[in-house]
Design an enzyme around this catalytic site. Structure first.
Site: not given
Length: 205
Positions: A45, A129, A41
């Site tokens: 950012r 999640k 993943e």
């Protein structure tokens, strides 16, 4: 269950990666594959995220690469265009969930409360999640959520490491765990891919 989530469930651990330079993407992917985890993943950012995803998926089409920290439809588009097979977000924004559903891209939005789990169910999601896992009550919280929400499977992420990952994976409502302990920022920046491979092997063992 979406086939992508079935695949992640067979890997059990999803390395959560922050790339500061896209040139690190391919050697990093090589280290993960050699270590037994052909999945990742890549978080949005940093500005290098999309280029990193593209480099990984171009070099290793068989690798299951997703995009994390996706906060806007534009980021979702950029991720999918780069080759991301699934989208992960820290929270549950119905707008992004619906957008990904329209595009037929599997999405794992982040939740930490029963109300958010129900919001996910209302959107037709069965896989979520759980974030930030340790701070949100960890294994105990997931155990508590399993009683009323038996049909929901979680990917806990946040504060998970080699010391507690087994506790999470032992829960029947956890299908995989997200973690960054085998792909620490400093190891990537130093180009220490041998150590990343070693930690990945240790994690899969």
């Amino acid at each position: 269950m979406h086939s992508i989530f079935e695949q992640l469930a067979t890997y059990k651990i999803v390395p959560v990666i922050t790339l500061h330079d896209a040139k690190d993407a391919v050697p990093l992917a090589e280290a993960l594959i050699a270590g037994g985890l052909p999945c990742a993943e890549v978080t949005f950012r940093t500005p290098a995220a999309a280029a990193g995803i593209k480099a990984m998926t171009d070099a290793f089409p068989q690798m299951l690469v997703g995009a994390g920290t996706v906060l806007t439809p534009a980021q979702a588009d950029a991720a999918v265009a780069a080759g991301a097979k699934f989208i992960v977000a820290p929270g549950l924004n119905p707008e992004i969930v619906r957008y990904c559903q329209q595009k037929n891209v599997p999405m794992l939005p982040g939740v930490m409360t029963p109300s958010e789990v129900e919001q996910g169910l209302a959107l037709g999601l069965t896989h979520l999640k759980f974030f930030p896992a340790q701070a949100a009550g960890g294994v105990g919280m997931l155990r508590a959520l399993s009683a009323p929400y038996g049909a929901v499977k979680f990917m806990p992420t946040g504060g998970i490491d080699a010391g507690n990952v087994k506790d999470y994976l032992s829960l029947p409502n956890v299908f995989a765990c997200g973690g960054s302990w085998m792909v620490k920022d400093n190891l990537i920046k130093e180009g220490n891919f041998a150590e990343i491979e070693r930690l990945t092997k240790e994690a899969t063992a």
